[in-house]
Enzyme design. Structure first.
Site, mmCIF file in Angstrom:
data_model
loop_
_atom_site.group_PDB
_atom_site.id
_atom_site.type_symbol
_atom_site.label_atom_id
_atom_site.label_comp_id
_atom_site.label_asym_id
_atom_site.label_seq_id
_atom_site.Cartn_x
_atom_site.Cartn_y
_atom_site.Cartn_z
ATOM 1 N N HIS A 391 0.927 -1.244 -0.365
ATOM 2 C CA HIS A 391 0.093 0.085 -0.389
ATOM 3 C C HIS A 391 0.699 1.335 0.001
ATOM 4 O O HIS A 391 0.905 2.119 -1.215
ATOM 5 C CB HIS A 391 -0.920 -0.143 1.223
ATOM 6 C CG HIS A 391 -1.531 0.553 1.187
ATOM 7 N ND1 HIS A 391 -3.075 0.951 1.225
ATOM 8 C CD2 HIS A 391 -1.375 2.715 1.855
ATOM 9 C CE1 HIS A 391 -4.023 2.166 0.897
ATOM 10 N NE2 HIS A 391 -2.415 3.285 1.564
ATOM 11 N N GLU A 392 1.656 1.440 1.200
ATOM 12 C CA GLU A 392 2.832 2.596 1.512
ATOM 13 C C GLU A 392 3.454 2.559 -0.172
ATOM 14 O O GLU A 392 3.605 3.805 -0.382
ATOM 15 C CB GLU A 392 3.403 2.444 2.339
ATOM 16 C CG GLU A 392 2.826 2.929 3.668
ATOM 17 C CD GLU A 392 1.273 3.831 3.933
ATOM 18 O OE1 GLU A 392 1.888 4.908 3.225
ATOM 19 O OE2 GLU A 392 0.216 3.276 4.621
ATOM 20 N N HIS A 395 1.518 4.739 -3.066
ATOM 21 C CA HIS A 395 1.733 5.658 -2.875
ATOM 22 C C HIS A 395 3.375 6.393 -3.010
ATOM 23 O O HIS A 395 3.218 7.956 -3.614
ATOM 24 C CB HIS A 395 1.616 5.902 -1.000
ATOM 25 C CG HIS A 395 0.664 6.441 -1.037
ATOM 26 N ND1 HIS A 395 -0.780 6.964 -1.414
ATOM 27 C CD2 HIS A 395 -0.259 5.798 0.619
ATOM 28 C CE1 HIS A 395 -2.122 7.091 -0.853
ATOM 29 N NE2 HIS A 395 -1.288 5.816 0.109
ATOM 30 N N HIS A 398 3.503 6.594 -6.509
ATOM 31 C CA HIS A 398 2.786 7.316 -7.780
ATOM 32 C C HIS A 398 3.724 8.506 -7.392
ATOM 33 O O HIS A 398 3.665 9.981 -8.693
ATOM 34 C CB HIS A 398 1.910 7.654 -6.910
ATOM 35 C CG HIS A 398 0.567 8.590 -7.521
ATOM 36 N ND1 HIS A 398 -1.200 8.598 -7.024
ATOM 37 C CD2 HIS A 398 0.601 9.097 -8.593
ATOM 38 C CE1 HIS A 398 -1.028 9.372 -7.777
ATOM 39 N NE2 HIS A 398 -0.603 9.957 -8.512
#
Length: 600
Positions: A391-392, A395, A398
């Site tokens: 998940h991190e 980020h 991105h």
């Protein structure tokens, strides 16, 4: 005490498991030098006041503002990360406080900018943008500012609004003080029969207990405590909503909802379409409730049964290196280029892996235009930690793509897009885990994990969004809302969302009172839209649709170069339609079918 003794100090953690913050500044003296440089630069901003009608001066202002912004962000990231490594280290707490308290001074020095830009003749300003070489880069920035001109007040009126901002924010501050400081909860019994003090923070432990008596008691105790303060909590929430309505009306918006969405050019229809699509597909959630009741072998299913896991968390130990390799395999559909960025992050020290004494809890991704991304973890060799890292990393990658592909001014993405990349990673990883797991119970666990993600991130958040929409709507019509009316509204939504088999206990009627996001004004729907967009990207990539991966990478590279709806649409996900949300519900139903088949 044993667990406490096992936690290592920062110095005892091996270097290769720590983020490489020294790549920003090799020592604190260099940080202090840059901070002095920042303090000297900031007063120069105000020298441009009254000069912005000249394109050359406007370009110089933008360049200075960028230099200051980049430097401030770099200083902030270093101090912030150092402070979180060990919250007991007063040296870095002081450093962080230093930069945080200086930010208002930066904003103060350039407070003239927006009013001055908006006071200029629009045609003249756009001509200047085209005339001056280098200024055309800022066309979208200028056009975006001008789009808000109808909702910007005179200098005097803006000053009045600014002067009462503390008063308008008071209801949220009252709620925070009441719920976090003043409210106390009675003791409840845990699974061993020992009395423990209940709190908002530890409630999740007891509401997920396998012992039904424990979760029932925690449920009734928590909400009966909130009920004692129901009139105060109702007043604080409705006052917060009224304050937002007042500001919206002052700025000439047709509704408070429009005032929340329009700054990012998100049509009000996106919000309404989200609520409508979920309402049209609540049978999927009813099906889930029915299956959960059956799996828990209950004669009746109550609201306090909602969070108990239907599949026990398997005791899977996943060492960090194994977790990294699992993510590499899971995210293979994202292509070699994406994985090379992932590998760079692992090898170049983006990640601070393990817990140490004093380290901030939880997990996050941060970074700035002139630093690499940084990820804080508290990895405990659990299977959930693998998902958190994925998940991190979503980020961080991105952010990596955005800052690599975009100039500084367009390198930050909006909140509407912020969770898309992280959840896309989660969707692709969990799909891999479900498809490749041979152990029946582990497979069931992974299926249920994804089901719960959709239930809580999509169905639950849309119910919250509908509550906000209905409550704000009534207040805008001049209909007062008492605590009883808020409770009725919440009760009826729970009945509708969870369906005929769920016993909607009266205690749940007070749940609205403990949701802090209701003070953020139409914020929560973005969790649901973010998940739907991510699921759409994941589905296209996993099916191997032609151009799907290229479109996704294009999304990651877009930063804030356009409005979020446009960025997503150009990448093949149209959030103005119901399709992304319907695809998410389709996935939810597929997972329910998988669960049923694997239980046979």
């Amino acid at each position: 005490m044993k667990n406490e003794q096992k936690i290592k100090s920062r110095e005892e953690i091996e270097q290769n498991y720590k983020w490489q913050i020294n790549k920003i500044y090799k020592n604190d003296s260099l940080w202090e030098e840059d901070f002095s440089k920042l303090k000297n630069l900031v007063p120069k901003l105000s020298t441009y006041e009254g000069k912005l009608k000249h394109g050359e001066e406007l370009l110089s202002f933008f360049k200075l503002d960028e230099e200051i912004g980049r430097l401030a962000e770099k200083l902030h990231i270093y101090a912030h990360c150092r402070a979180d490594e060990d919250t007991s280290n007063t040296k870095y707490q002081s450093l962080w406080s230093k930069i945080v308290s200086f930010v208002p001074q930066i904003n103060g020095e350039k407070a003239f900018f927006l009013p001055e830009i908006l006071s200029l003749e629009e045609d003249h300003l756009l001509r200047e943008v085209k005339r001056v070489p280098g200024l055309e880069l800022y066309t979208f920035v200028v056009e975006n500012i001008l789009s808000l001109k109808p909702h910007t007040l005179s200098k005097g009126e803006e000053k009045i609004l600014a002067s009462v901002s503390d008063t308008l924010e008071a209801p949220a501050n009252i709620f925070n003080m009441l719920s976090n400081a003043d409210m106390t909860f009675p003791k409840v019994k845990d699974e061993e029969g020992e009395e423990v003090e209940l709190s908002d923070k530890n409630y999740s432990i007891y509401i997920t207990s396998k012992d039904r008596d424990v979760r029932r008691e925690a449920f009734k105790t928590l909400f009966s405590t909130y009920e004692k303060f129901k009139n105060t909590l109702a007043t604080s929430l409705t006052s917060s909503m009224k304050a937002f309505i007042f500001t919206s009306q002052m700025r000439g918006y047709s509704s408070s909802l429009e005032s929340s969405l329009k700054p990012n050019n998100i049509p009000v229809e996106v919000y309404h379409k989200t609520v409508e699509t979920i309402n049209n597909n609540l049978s999927a959630l009813h099906r889930y409730v029915s299956l959960k009741k059956k799996m828990l072998k209950l004669d009746e299913i109550h609201m306090y049964d909602l969070y108990v896991p239907i599949i026990d968390t398997p005791d899977i130990k996943v060492a960090y290196e194994e977790g990294v390799e699992l993510i590499r395999k899971g995210l293979a559909p994202l292509g070699k280029e994406y994985l090379s960025v992932f590998n760079e992050g692992i090898e170049e020290g983006w990640v601070d892996v393990y817990e140490n004494k004093g380290k901030r809890g939880g997990a996050y991704s941060t970074g700035s235009y002139d630093t690499m991304p940084y990820i804080l973890l508290n990895y405990h060799n659990k299977v959930n930690d693998v998902s958190t890292l994925a998940h991190e990393m979503g980020h961080s990658i991105h952010s990596y793509y955005s800052k690599t592909a975009q100039p500084y001014v367009y390198s930050n993405y909006t909140l509407f897009c912020a969770e898309v990349a992280s959840i896309t990673n989660e969707c692709i990883l969990i799909d891999y885990l479900i498809k490749n797991e041979k152990d029946k119970m582990k497979k069931l666990y992974f299926i249920n994990t994804e089901l719960e993600q959709i239930r809580t991130t999509v169905f639950r958040q849309v119910m919250f969004a509908e509550f906000e929409m209905l409550a704000q709507g009534k207040l805008e019509e001049g209909i007062p809302l008492t605590s009883e009316e808020l409770c009725d509204l919440w009760h009826n939504l729970n009945v509708k969302y969870f369906g005929p088999e769920m016993i909607v206990d009266k205690e749940i009627d007070m749940e609205w009172a403990r949701i802090p996001h209701f003070y953020y004004n139409f914020y929560v729907y973005q969790y649901a839209t973010g998940y739907a967009a991510a699921n759409s990207f994941a589905e296209k990539i996993l099916k191997g649709e032609e151009g799907a991966l290229e479109s996704y990478i294009s999304f990651l590279k877009s930063g804030g170069s356009d409005y979020p709806i446009n960025i997503l649409k150009k990448s093949g996900v149209d959030m103005t339609t119901s399709k992304p949300m319907e695809e998410t519900i389709k996935r939810f139903n597929e997972l329910l079918t998988m669960l049923e088949e694997n239980l046979r």
